[in-house]
Scaffold this active site. Structure first.
Site, PDB file in Angstrom:
ATOM      1  N   CYS A 122       0.814  -1.204   0.000  1.00 54.55           N
ATOM      2  CA  CYS A 122       0.000   0.000   0.000  1.00 54.55           C
ATOM      3  C   CYS A 122       0.850   1.258   0.000  1.00 54.55           C
ATOM      4  CB  CYS A 122      -0.925   0.083   1.219  1.00 54.55           C
ATOM      5  SG  CYS A 122      -1.822  -1.436   1.537  1.00 54.55           S
ATOM      6  N   GLU A 178      12.764 -16.817 -15.391  1.00 56.15           N
ATOM      7  CA  GLU A 178      12.384 -15.400 -15.478  1.00 56.15           C
ATOM      8  C   GLU A 178      11.360 -15.192 -16.604  1.00 56.15           C
ATOM      9  OE1 GLU A 178      12.367 -12.813 -13.931  1.00 56.15           O
ATOM     10  OE2 GLU A 178      12.129 -11.216 -15.406  1.00 56.15           O
ATOM     11  N   HIS A 216      12.098 -36.691 -15.427  1.00 56.31           N
ATOM     12  CA  HIS A 216      11.898 -37.341 -14.131  1.00 56.31           C
ATOM     13  C   HIS A 216      10.506 -37.059 -13.574  1.00 56.31           C
ATOM     14  CE1 HIS A 216      16.007 -38.645 -14.204  1.00 56.31           C
ATOM     15  NE2 HIS A 216      16.410 -37.414 -14.443  1.00 56.31           N
ATOM     16  N   TRP A 221      -3.044  -2.423  -1.459  1.00 57.72           N
ATOM     17  CA  TRP A 221      -2.835  -3.772  -1.979  1.00 57.72           C
ATOM     18  C   TRP A 221      -3.373  -4.695  -0.892  1.00 57.72           C
ATOM     19  CZ3 TRP A 221       0.323  -8.132  -0.762  1.00 57.72           C
ATOM     20  CH2 TRP A 221       0.394  -9.098  -1.789  1.00 57.72           C
ATOM     21  N   LYS A 227       4.196  -3.199  -7.648  1.00 57.28           N
ATOM     22  CA  LYS A 227       5.601  -3.036  -8.030  1.00 57.28           C
ATOM     23  C   LYS A 227       6.521  -3.271  -6.838  1.00 57.28           C
ATOM     24  CE  LYS A 227       8.895  -1.727 -10.878  1.00 57.28           C
ATOM     25  NZ  LYS A 227       9.318  -2.817 -11.773  1.00 57.28           N
ATOM     26  N   LYS A 243       7.498 -13.793 -16.450  1.00 57.67           N
ATOM     27  CA  LYS A 243       6.982 -12.671 -17.237  1.00 57.67           C
ATOM     28  C   LYS A 243       5.661 -13.064 -17.906  1.00 57.67           C
ATOM     29  CE  LYS A 243       9.671  -9.377 -16.626  1.00 57.67           C
ATOM     30  NZ  LYS A 243       9.581  -9.887 -15.257  1.00 57.67           N
ATOM     31  N   ASN A 274       0.099   0.842   6.039  1.00 60.26           N
ATOM     32  CA  ASN A 274       0.868  -0.028   5.140  1.00 60.26           C
ATOM     33  C   ASN A 274       1.550  -1.051   6.026  1.00 60.26           C
ATOM     34  OD1 ASN A 274       2.604  -1.162   3.267  1.00 60.26           O
ATOM     35  ND2 ASN A 274       4.105   0.486   3.433  1.00 60.26           N
ATOM     36  N   GLY A 275       1.253  -2.337   5.804  1.00 62.39           N
ATOM     37  CA  GLY A 275       1.871  -3.373   6.626  1.00 62.39           C
ATOM     38  C   GLY A 275       0.844  -4.413   7.032  1.00 62.39           C
ATOM     39  N   GLU A 279       2.865 -13.362 -15.338  1.00 61.16           N
ATOM     40  CA  GLU A 279       2.430 -12.165 -14.616  1.00 61.16           C
ATOM     41  C   GLU A 279       1.778 -11.126 -15.527  1.00 61.16           C
ATOM     42  OE1 GLU A 279       5.544 -10.207 -12.348  1.00 61.16           O
ATOM     43  OE2 GLU A 279       6.870 -10.079 -14.061  1.00 61.16           O
ATOM     44  N   ARG A 315       2.404   0.636  -5.652  1.00 63.30           N
ATOM     45  CA  ARG A 315       2.439  -0.154  -4.419  1.00 63.30           C
ATOM     46  C   ARG A 315       1.134  -0.905  -4.185  1.00 63.30           C
ATOM     47  NH1 ARG A 315       6.671   2.305  -1.124  1.00 63.30           N
ATOM     48  NH2 ARG A 315       5.881   1.218   0.685  1.00 63.30           N
TER      49      ARG A 315
HETATM   50  C1  G6P Z   1       7.250  -7.614  -6.587  1.00 61.63           C
HETATM   51  C2  G6P Z   1       7.168  -7.202  -8.035  1.00 61.63           C
HETATM   52  C3  G6P Z   1       8.202  -7.956  -8.850  1.00 61.63           C
HETATM   53  C4  G6P Z   1       9.586  -7.754  -8.248  1.00 61.63           C
HETATM   54  C5  G6P Z   1       9.619  -8.159  -6.773  1.00 61.63           C
HETATM   55  C6  G6P Z   1      10.927  -7.760  -6.106  1.00 61.63           C
HETATM   56  O1  G6P Z   1       6.816  -8.911  -6.441  1.00 61.63           O
HETATM   57  O2  G6P Z   1       5.881  -7.463  -8.556  1.00 61.63           O
HETATM   58  O3  G6P Z   1       8.193  -7.473 -10.176  1.00 61.63           O
HETATM   59  O4  G6P Z   1      10.517  -8.509  -8.951  1.00 61.63           O
HETATM   60  O5  G6P Z   1       8.580  -7.478  -6.074  1.00 61.63           O
HETATM   61  O6  G6P Z   1      11.029  -6.362  -6.099  1.00 61.63           O
HETATM   62  P1  G6P Z   1      12.353  -5.583  -5.854  1.00 61.63           P
HETATM   63  O7  G6P Z   1      11.947  -4.149  -5.820  1.00 61.63           O
HETATM   64  O8  G6P Z   1      12.909  -6.037  -4.533  1.00 61.63           O
HETATM   65  O9  G6P Z   1      13.284  -5.895  -6.963  1.00 61.63           O
END
Ligand code: G6P
Length: 614
Positions: A2, A485, A508, A76, A609, A489, A100-101, A492, A27
């Site tokens: 948040c 990775e 396996h 969030w 983010k 992507k 926030n928390g 998400e 956030r």
């Molecule tokens: C969230 C975001 C991801 C990001 C991760 C780590 O889950 O949605 O895209 O990779 O946090 O974030 P950071 O700011 O620590 O790289």
């Protein structure tokens, strides 16, 4: 997690709050709300589910919202669905808070508040905290005392912005674990989750320390310690860096613009650290000998940054012979054995605010290990908490899916591994210079790759047309990390169920899921893995899989023969950087699949983010 933003001063406070929240929507954007003090001195709350736009419309429909003091929130969801009722602020006619928390003992507090006669309107943990504050304020009649007493009862993590109806021009703020700062403006002051919300240009602020309480008026900020010590003023810090304008640079999405930023992000991150053609980290204050003397180096990170960390660990091991490992930050504290005082722990994070990564870093410090932060945000919580911070220079990243910061992190860690290998005597100057040249050429190679975007668009169209569901991503060695990775992507931003597997491990168990038409995306950038990857491709293709291969190159056409389609990302092979070239091609691939599906690419559902809750 948040976002919190509050303003008190001569400006229209609600307008200031909306502008601040706009910068904090990354956030979380499940709901938004604002509390303000009306000219008559009443606390007025407006909040609703959905993005900030919905709140703005509701405010516009509600007529005059003029106020000199207001407090807002973008959410969030953690406790309770993203509904109007669960949106912040929460509280009573006397006090309203935004949070926030996570309050971990909220169930017990809720029971006690119910016994005290409070009636809950939401399922949130925040409302219980608001009632605890209200109760103490009712008894003690003093906001600072009420906040101190309430804080003593709360478990978990919190950053609170608080408005008391009896103090119509004051904002109160306190925090434990979650970040919060006080911004100083020429006209008025504010409370914000982070620097991004303070706008462009020079930003003047005070970080709020653990347990500290701030009382913010239009022209002063007074701090109170957690115990009953006397209040004090603090020096103003200045974040000189001007926030880059957050626009899309002519692209339809921030994500696409940020992929286009990758060459510049690499130049800005790498070039200042290459002197006379050799790696040079002297300006970072990094003690390379101390790093080399560490029996073990641990990387901790989350999400995309964790994939960068895994690639970093791989480079440290291969180039510098370091016993390096990467751990998902939220699992780090369960690691056995934990690092000891001779070890080094490197936290990798774009935002520098991720709660799991910060907690892992703090645990590492407690165990006596030396700590290093690799962050994209100077002055962030993780940068401050580490013994030494090394910054990627990728610029602000807005889209939730990390792209340019991932590429910058991996390249930086590769360069650092090269510096360590040279210092350890494992790499001669010629080889170090060659690796630096290879890294320096990556920006131009990426530009040439982006010129071929149409080929990737065609592959994404074909994938979108034919993709029958669950998609496998496979690779070997570092390519298995690129596969992880790339699967992340695709899931998400395009909501395509995808999972990555080390290609050799498929047989396996998971190969049982392969049937006619099952999509398999194969990653093949590492020449030494090529022969074995070919075997894996044949194994899945012979069971009917539809194989799409992203390779560095395919000199003898063998990958083409074993796949339905191949994209070769490199012109000339360059083993240190080819995995990054292929990763960038796969970022574009996921982006274009998501576009075919008309997904909300920059802000996928349920994600934020920066995740500032553990
Ligand atoms: C969230 C975001 C991801 C990001 C991760 C780590 O889950 O949605 O895209 O990779 O946090 O974030 P950071 O700011 O620590 O790289």
């Amino acid at each position: 997690m948040c976002g919190i933003f509050g303003y008190t001063g001569a400006q229209n406070a609600v307008r200031e709050v909306i502008a601040g929240l706009r910068a904090l929507e990354y956030r979380g954007s499940d709901s938004a709300g604002v509390a303000r003090i009306s000219p008559e001195g009443a606390l007025i709350v407006q909040k609703c589910a959905g993005r900030l736009d919905a709140l703005e419309q509701a405010l516009a429909a509600g007529g005059d919202v003029s106020s000199r003091c207001a407090l807002g929130h973008t959410r969030w969801a953690t406790h309770g669905a993203p509904t109007d009722a669960n949106a912040h602020p929460h509280g009573t006619p006397r006090v309203q808070i935004v949070h926030n928390g996570i309050i971990e003992n909220s169930a017990a507090l809720r029971r006690r508040c119910l016994a005290d006669g409070y009636v809950f309107a939401s399922e949130t943990d925040t409302e219980a905290a608001a009632f605890v504050i209200d109760r103490y304020y009712r008894i003690l009649g003093d906001p600072i005392l009420a906040l101190r007493h309430a804080a003593a009862e709360l478990r978990g993590s919190y950053a609170f912005g608080v408005l008391f109806a009896d103090f119509p021009d004051r904002l109160f703020a306190l925090r434990h674990e979650s970040p919060l700062l006080i911004g100083r403006r020429r006209e008025g002051n504010c409370v914000a989750s982070d620097l991004a919300a303070l706008g462009e240009g020079e930003r003047r602020y005070h970080p709020l320390e653990q347990g500290e309480i701030a009382c913010v008026t239009p022209d002063d900020v007074l701090f109170y310690p957690p115990d009953d010590g006397a209040p004090y003023h603090k020096d103003v810090l200045v974040a000189a860096e001007t926030a880059a304008p957050i626009d899309k640079g002519g692209y339809p999405h921030h994500m696409r613009k940020e992929i286009a930023d990758e060459p510049q992000a690499l130049r800005d991150t790498l070039f200042p650290r290459i002197r006379d053609g050799l790696p040079d980290f002297s300006a970072d204050g990094l003690d390379l000998d101390r790093l080399l003397a560490s029996p073990r180096v641990w990387f901790v990170a989350c999400g995309t940054a964790c994939h960068a960390a895994r690639l970093g660990a791989s480079s440290f091991a291969r180039l510098a012979g370091i016993d390096a490992r990467a751990e998902v930050a939220s699992e780090f504290r369960s690691a056995c054995p934990m690092p000891d005082a001779r070890d080094t722990v490197i936290a990798v994070s774009q935002s520098g605010e991720t709660a799991d990564t910060l907690a892992a870093l703090r645990a590492a410090r407690e165990s006596g290990a030396r700590t290093v932060a690799v962050v994209n945000t100077k002055g962030s919580a993780i940068a401050r908490a580490a013994d030494c911070a090394v910054c990627t220079e990728a610029g602000v990243e807005v889209a939730v899916p990390g792209t340019k910061t991932f590429v910058a992190q991996v390249a930086l860690l590769r360069l650092l591994a090269c510096a360590l290998g040279r210092r350890a005597g494992r790499i001669g100057d010629d080889e170090a210079a060659r690796l630096c040249r290879e890294l320096s050429e990556l920006p131009d190679r990426l530009t040439r790759l982006f010129d071929r975007e149409e080929e990737i668009v065609a592959l994404s169209r074909r994938f979108h047309r034919t993709c029958s569901g669950f998609t496998f991503f496979i690779g070997r060695g570092e390519d298995s990390i690129i596969a992880a990775e790339s699967a992340l992507k695709l899931k998400e931003i395009a909501y395509v169920p995808s999972e990555s597997y080390p290609a050799g491990e498929l047989k396996h168990g998971s190969i049982a899921l392969i049937e006619r038409g099952t999509p398999v995306v194969a990653v093949c950038s590492v020449p030494s893995q090529r022969e074995k990857m070919l075997s894996s491709l044949r194994e899945v293709a012979s069971r009917g899989a539809s194989v799409l291969t992203f390779a560095a190159c395919d000199p003898d056409g063998a990958l083409r023969a074993a796949s339905e389609a191949v994209f070769c990302a490199a012109d000339d092979p360059a083993p240190l950087t080819d995995p990054l070239l292929v990763a960038a091609a796969l970022q574009l691939f996921a982006y274009h699949v998501a576009r075919q599906k008309e997904c909300e690419i920059d802000r996928p559902r349920n994600l934020a983010k920066s995740v500032t809750v553990e």
